[in-house]
Motif scaffolding. Structure first.
Motif, short mmCIF file in Angstrom:
data_model
loop_
_atom_site.label_atom_id
_atom_site.label_comp_id
_atom_site.label_asym_id
_atom_site.label_seq_id
_atom_site.Cartn_x
_atom_site.Cartn_y
_atom_site.Cartn_z
N THR A 62 0.83 -1.21 0.00
CA THR A 62 0.00 0.00 0.00
C THR A 62 0.86 1.25 0.00
OG1 THR A 62 -1.74 -1.17 1.20
CG2 THR A 62 -1.84 1.22 1.22
N LEU A 63 1.90 1.27 0.82
CA LEU A 63 2.79 2.44 0.85
C LEU A 63 3.49 2.64 -0.49
CD1 LEU A 63 4.34 2.11 4.41
CD2 LEU A 63 2.62 3.76 3.64
N ASN A 64 3.90 1.55 -1.12
CA ASN A 64 4.52 1.63 -2.44
C ASN A 64 3.54 2.20 -3.46
OD1 ASN A 64 6.50 1.24 -4.42
ND2 ASN A 64 5.74 -0.81 -4.89
N TYR A 65 2.30 1.74 -3.42
CA TYR A 65 1.27 2.23 -4.34
C TYR A 65 1.03 3.72 -4.11
CZ TYR A 65 -3.33 3.01 -6.38
OH TYR A 65 -4.38 3.52 -7.09
N TRP A 66 0.91 4.12 -2.85
CA TRP A 66 0.67 5.53 -2.55
C TRP A 66 1.81 6.41 -3.04
CZ3 TRP A 66 -1.30 5.03 3.17
CH2 TRP A 66 -2.64 4.65 3.15
N ALA A 67 3.03 5.92 -2.94
CA ALA A 67 4.18 6.69 -3.43
C ALA A 67 4.07 6.89 -4.94
CB ALA A 67 5.48 5.97 -3.08
N PRO A 83 0.07 9.59 -18.95
CA PRO A 83 -0.54 8.29 -18.62
C PRO A 83 0.10 7.72 -17.35
CG PRO A 83 1.06 8.00 -20.36
CD PRO A 83 1.00 9.48 -20.08
N LYS A 84 -0.56 6.72 -16.82
CA LYS A 84 -0.02 6.04 -15.64
C LYS A 84 1.24 5.28 -16.05
CE LYS A 84 -4.35 5.37 -13.16
NZ LYS A 84 -5.28 4.39 -12.59
N SER A 85 2.25 5.34 -15.20
CA SER A 85 3.49 4.64 -15.50
C SER A 85 3.32 3.13 -15.28
CB SER A 85 4.62 5.17 -14.62
OG SER A 85 4.39 4.80 -13.27
N ASN A 86 4.25 2.38 -15.84
CA ASN A 86 4.22 0.92 -15.63
C ASN A 86 4.41 0.57 -14.16
OD1 ASN A 86 3.79 0.36 -18.32
ND2 ASN A 86 5.97 0.15 -18.80
N GLY A 87 5.25 1.35 -13.48
CA GLY A 87 5.45 1.11 -12.05
C GLY A 87 4.16 1.30 -11.27
N LEU A 88 3.40 2.34 -11.62
CA LEU A 88 2.12 2.58 -10.95
C LEU A 88 1.13 1.46 -11.26
CD1 LEU A 88 0.13 4.24 -9.32
CD2 LEU A 88 -0.28 5.63 -11.36
N ALA A 91 2.16 -1.55 -9.30
CA ALA A 91 1.85 -1.35 -7.88
C ALA A 91 0.35 -1.48 -7.63
CB ALA A 91 2.34 0.01 -7.42
N GLN A 92 -0.46 -0.99 -8.59
CA GLN A 92 -1.91 -1.10 -8.46
C GLN A 92 -2.34 -2.57 -8.51
OE1 GLN A 92 -3.96 1.01 -11.55
NE2 GLN A 92 -5.91 0.97 -10.47
N LYS A 93 -1.75 -3.33 -9.42
CA LYS A 93 -2.09 -4.76 -9.52
C LYS A 93 -1.69 -5.50 -8.25
CE LYS A 93 -1.24 -8.82 -12.43
NZ LYS A 93 -1.36 -9.71 -11.33
N PHE A 96 -4.18 -4.73 -5.42
CA PHE A 96 -5.42 -5.50 -5.50
C PHE A 96 -5.19 -6.97 -5.17
CE2 PHE A 96 -6.85 -2.01 -8.50
CZ PHE A 96 -7.66 -1.42 -7.56
N ASP A 97 -4.05 -7.50 -5.59
CA ASP A 97 -3.73 -8.90 -5.27
C ASP A 97 -3.46 -9.10 -3.78
OD1 ASP A 97 -4.04 -9.56 -7.92
OD2 ASP A 97 -1.89 -9.53 -8.38
N SER A 98 -2.96 -8.05 -3.13
CA SER A 98 -2.60 -8.19 -1.72
C SER A 98 -3.81 -8.29 -0.81
CB SER A 98 -1.72 -7.02 -1.27
OG SER A 98 -2.48 -5.84 -1.17
N PHE A 99 -4.99 -7.91 -1.30
CA PHE A 99 -6.18 -8.04 -0.46
C PHE A 99 -6.47 -9.50 -0.15
CE2 PHE A 99 -7.04 -3.71 -2.05
CZ PHE A 99 -7.12 -3.10 -0.83
#
Length: 120
Positions: A62-67, A83-88, A91-93, A96-99
């Motif tokens: 979550t912290l990585n995603y927020w960054a 556009p959203k970067s590949n890193g973002l 991190a978003q994927k 969602f997987d971490s839930f």
């Protein structure tokens, strides 16, 4: 020896053996109960360590995603077509997987009777 002395000795030996047997049974059952409590506490401690590990994984992701989101939003102010970067996106994927890990942690808490903690 008379028969009274024989009976007296037999009663003394029998009562001594009975008392020793009862005490041994009580001590054994108490020790067994204590070992069961100790095993339960150890299982619960291991479960809590597992929950903490899973929550830490979700927190880190979550912290990585927020960054990434903060960085992207900051850059988006300057260039609205960015556009959203590949890193973002990665991190978003992962977020969602971490839930899934969070759901496992909640299940463990519920399993051990921590209903209030699992609802947080």
């Amino acid at each position: 020896m008379t028969w009274i002395e024989v009976v007296d000795s037999a009663v003394k030996i029998g009562l001594g053996a009975l008392i020793a047997g009862v005490i041994a049974f009580l001590l054994s059952s108490t020790q067994h109960r204590n070992e069961l409590k100790k095993a339960k506490v150890e299982r619960e401690f291991e479960m809590l360590k597992e929950v903490a590990k899973k929550v830490e994984i979700v927190n880190s992701i979550t912290l990585n995603y927020w960054a990434f989101v903060t960085d992207w939003r900051r850059k988006l102010v300057l260039d609205s077509s960015l556009p959203k970067s590949n890193g973002l996106l990665d991190a978003q994927k992962k977020l969602f997987d971490s839930f899934n890990e969070l759901t496992k942690a909640k299940s463990l808490l519920l399993l051990f009777g921590y209903g209030i903690a699992s609802s947080l």
